[in-house]
Design a protein around this motif. Structure first.
Motif, short mmCIF file in Angstrom:
data_model
loop_
_atom_site.label_atom_id
_atom_site.label_comp_id
_atom_site.label_asym_id
_atom_site.label_seq_id
_atom_site.Cartn_x
_atom_site.Cartn_y
_atom_site.Cartn_z
N LEU A 14 -6.78 -53.78 -78.51
CA LEU A 14 -6.24 -52.46 -78.14
C LEU A 14 -7.39 -51.50 -77.82
CD1 LEU A 14 -3.33 -52.10 -80.73
CD2 LEU A 14 -3.12 -52.40 -78.25
N ALA A 15 -8.50 -51.60 -78.54
CA ALA A 15 -9.66 -50.76 -78.25
C ALA A 15 -10.22 -51.11 -76.87
CB ALA A 15 -10.73 -50.92 -79.32
N GLY A 16 -10.18 -52.39 -76.51
CA GLY A 16 -10.61 -52.81 -75.17
C GLY A 16 -9.72 -52.21 -74.10
N LEU A 17 -8.42 -52.22 -74.37
CA LEU A 17 -7.45 -51.63 -73.44
C LEU A 17 -7.73 -50.13 -73.29
CD1 LEU A 17 -5.02 -52.71 -71.87
CD2 LEU A 17 -3.56 -51.94 -73.76
N LEU A 18 -8.03 -49.49 -74.41
CA LEU A 18 -8.35 -48.05 -74.38
C LEU A 18 -9.60 -47.81 -73.52
CD1 LEU A 18 -7.80 -45.17 -75.62
CD2 LEU A 18 -9.49 -45.78 -77.36
N ALA A 19 -10.61 -48.68 -73.65
CA ALA A 19 -11.83 -48.53 -72.87
C ALA A 19 -11.54 -48.65 -71.38
CB ALA A 19 -12.86 -49.57 -73.31
N VAL A 20 -10.67 -49.61 -71.03
CA VAL A 20 -10.30 -49.81 -69.63
C VAL A 20 -9.55 -48.59 -69.10
CG1 VAL A 20 -8.87 -51.22 -68.08
CG2 VAL A 20 -10.24 -52.33 -69.85
N LEU A 21 -8.58 -48.12 -69.89
CA LEU A 21 -7.80 -46.95 -69.48
C LEU A 21 -8.70 -45.72 -69.35
CD1 LEU A 21 -4.51 -47.24 -71.56
CD2 LEU A 21 -4.75 -47.29 -69.07
N SER A 22 -9.67 -45.60 -70.27
CA SER A 22 -10.58 -44.45 -70.22
C SER A 22 -11.35 -44.42 -68.90
CB SER A 22 -11.56 -44.50 -71.40
OG SER A 22 -12.58 -43.55 -71.21
N VAL A 23 -11.83 -45.59 -68.47
CA VAL A 23 -12.58 -45.66 -67.21
C VAL A 23 -11.67 -45.30 -66.03
CG1 VAL A 23 -13.83 -47.20 -65.65
CG2 VAL A 23 -14.22 -47.36 -68.11
N LEU A 24 -10.44 -45.83 -66.05
CA LEU A 24 -9.49 -45.57 -64.95
C LEU A 24 -9.08 -44.10 -64.90
CD1 LEU A 24 -7.72 -46.75 -62.67
CD2 LEU A 24 -5.93 -47.09 -64.38
N VAL A 25 -8.63 -43.59 -66.05
CA VAL A 25 -8.11 -42.22 -66.08
C VAL A 25 -9.22 -41.20 -65.79
CG1 VAL A 25 -7.06 -40.46 -67.57
CG2 VAL A 25 -6.21 -42.81 -67.63
N SER A 26 -10.43 -41.42 -66.34
CA SER A 26 -11.51 -40.46 -66.09
C SER A 26 -11.93 -40.50 -64.62
CB SER A 26 -12.70 -40.72 -67.01
OG SER A 26 -13.16 -42.04 -66.87
N THR A 27 -11.88 -41.68 -64.01
CA THR A 27 -12.20 -41.76 -62.58
C THR A 27 -11.17 -40.98 -61.76
OG1 THR A 27 -13.21 -43.93 -62.89
CG2 THR A 27 -12.61 -43.34 -60.64
N GLN A 28 -9.90 -41.15 -62.14
CA GLN A 28 -8.83 -40.45 -61.41
C GLN A 28 -8.89 -38.94 -61.62
OE1 GLN A 28 -6.34 -41.88 -59.47
NE2 GLN A 28 -7.22 -43.91 -59.73
N LEU A 29 -9.05 -38.52 -62.88
CA LEU A 29 -8.94 -37.09 -63.19
C LEU A 29 -10.25 -36.32 -63.05
CD1 LEU A 29 -6.62 -37.09 -66.35
CD2 LEU A 29 -5.99 -36.74 -63.95
N LEU A 30 -11.36 -36.97 -63.37
CA LEU A 30 -12.64 -36.25 -63.38
C LEU A 30 -13.54 -36.67 -62.22
CD1 LEU A 30 -13.44 -36.70 -67.20
CD2 LEU A 30 -12.21 -34.80 -66.15
N GLY A 31 -13.18 -37.74 -61.55
CA GLY A 31 -14.00 -38.21 -60.43
C GLY A 31 -15.23 -38.98 -60.87
N LYS A 32 -15.34 -39.29 -62.16
CA LYS A 32 -16.47 -40.12 -62.64
C LYS A 32 -15.98 -40.96 -63.81
CE LYS A 32 -17.86 -35.93 -65.02
NZ LYS A 32 -18.81 -34.88 -65.27
N PRO A 33 -16.48 -42.21 -63.89
CA PRO A 33 -16.00 -43.08 -64.96
C PRO A 33 -16.62 -42.71 -66.31
CG PRO A 33 -17.70 -44.21 -63.71
CD PRO A 33 -17.49 -42.88 -63.03
#
Lengths: 177, 175
Positions: A14-33
């Motif tokens: 689940l922590a791995g999934l969180l790490a993946v989601l963090s990279v995706l969501v931050s790229t989408q919302l902040l423009g940087k992973p």
């Protein structure tokens, strides 16, 4: 009564999934992973504290300049860890006040000053090393290995290699299950 | 959503999982170094398996970019060894120290204070490091597939097989 917690494979996945989601969501919302990491926050926090004493010294320091002394995503991430761990420990009543950890107590006794000095000195050496290596077990270990980075594997070899050796030297009498 | 709020939310879930996985504790960290309790490795390697697949899939789909830390063999190894020495003594890493504090292991505060001082000392030593250790074997931001010249999915499959073999070993030896 204290329960055992979650299966470590499941919690880790689940922590791995969180790490993946963090990279995706931050790229989408902040423009940087945003890859998970923790140790740069100690640099920024140290810089923020030093600034109270001497703003000039911090402004002139090349390392603080390169890491930018400010409250950022990762600092809030680390504060989030504090809140999340607190919530989790309350949810299954595993919160427990402890002044000296058991393995340490077996080896060095229950005195707080000895533990305080040991952990303080250990902290200095560990953080100096983490910054020299460029990350800690979160940034180099988890985020680095997820990206197949060579630096992550080298740093992890150092972390565990030295950790295993030193732990065996200092806790020989402790740690039995 | 702003950057700070996103960081706080991500950290909350990460801290929650670290605590539920019971990897925050001194006993678990030192237990792994004593090769007696591999809980933290089970947690980390499971996260890495999921993360390797997820992140590399997203990179292939052009959804995200990698952010690989630079490989400087001297700095990664010397720094890694120093970290390992300190880690064994304090029993926490930077991320788990704050989580351990939050679950009541208040002695983690000594480690946190030490790490703040260590960070400040490194900032002072940085110019000297930059001229020496940070130049020893600088290969830039390379990955295993870059270095071996293989497709990343072959490397990922090999690593997953290796990690699962380690899991089976841990379970067999009841670590």
């Amino acid at each position: 009564m204290q329960r055992d917690g979650w299966n470590p494979y499941l919690a880790g996945a689940l922590a791995g999934l969180l790490a993946v989601l963090s990279v995706l969501v931050s790229t989408q919302l902040l423009g940087k992973p945003k890859y998970l990491g923790a140790s740069t926050t100690f640099v920024r926090a140290a810089g923020l504290m030093e600034r109270v004493v001497s703003a000039e010294h911090v402004a002139d320091n090349a390392y603080y300049q390169s890491k930018k002394v400010k409250v950022d995503w990762q600092m809030l991430f680390v504060i989030g860890i504090l809140i999340g761990a607190f919530a989790a420990s309350l949810s299954d009543r595993s919160f427990k006040l402890e002044k000296v950890p058991p393995i340490w107590k077996e080896r060095f006794g229950s005195g707080v000053p000895v533990r305080a000095v040991g952990a303080f000195l250990g902290g200095i050496v560990a953080m100096f090393g983490a910054r020299l290596a460029g990350g800690c077990p979160s940034g180099h270990g988890m985020s680095g290995l997820m990206q197949l980075s060579i630096s992550g594997y080298l740093a992890m070899a150092g972390f565990f290699g030295a950790g295993v050796l030193v732990a065996h030297c200092i806790y020989r009498k402790g740690g039995r299950q | 959503m702003n950057e700070l709020a996103l960081g706080l939310i991500t950290g909350f879930f990460f801290g929650f999982l670290l605590q539920k996985g019971r990897v925050l504790r001194f006993e678990k960290q030192v237990g792994a170094m004593l090769l007696k309790d591999m809980t933290i490795l089970k947690f980390m390697l499971s996260a890495i398996i999921v993360g390797m697949i997820g992140i590399n899939l997203m990179v292939d789909m052009n959804l995200v970019e990698l952010k690989v830390k630079g490989t400087v063999v001297g700095a990664n190894l010397v720094g890694g060894i120093l970290f390992g020495i300190g880690w064994a003594v304090m029993g926490y890493c930077p991320g788990t120290s704050v989580g351990a504090l939050a679950e009541g292991r208040w002695h983690a505060v000594w480690a946190i204070l030490g790490m703040l001082v260590g960070a400040a000392l490194y900032a002072e030593a940085y110019p000297a490091m930059k001229k020496s250790v940070l130049t020893w074997g600088d290969f830039g931001n390379i990955t295993l597939p870059d270095a071996i010249g293989l497709n990343q999915w072959i490397v990922i499959v090999v690593l997953i097989v290796a990690f699962v073999a380690l899991f089976r070993l841990f379970e067999r030896l009841k670590l």
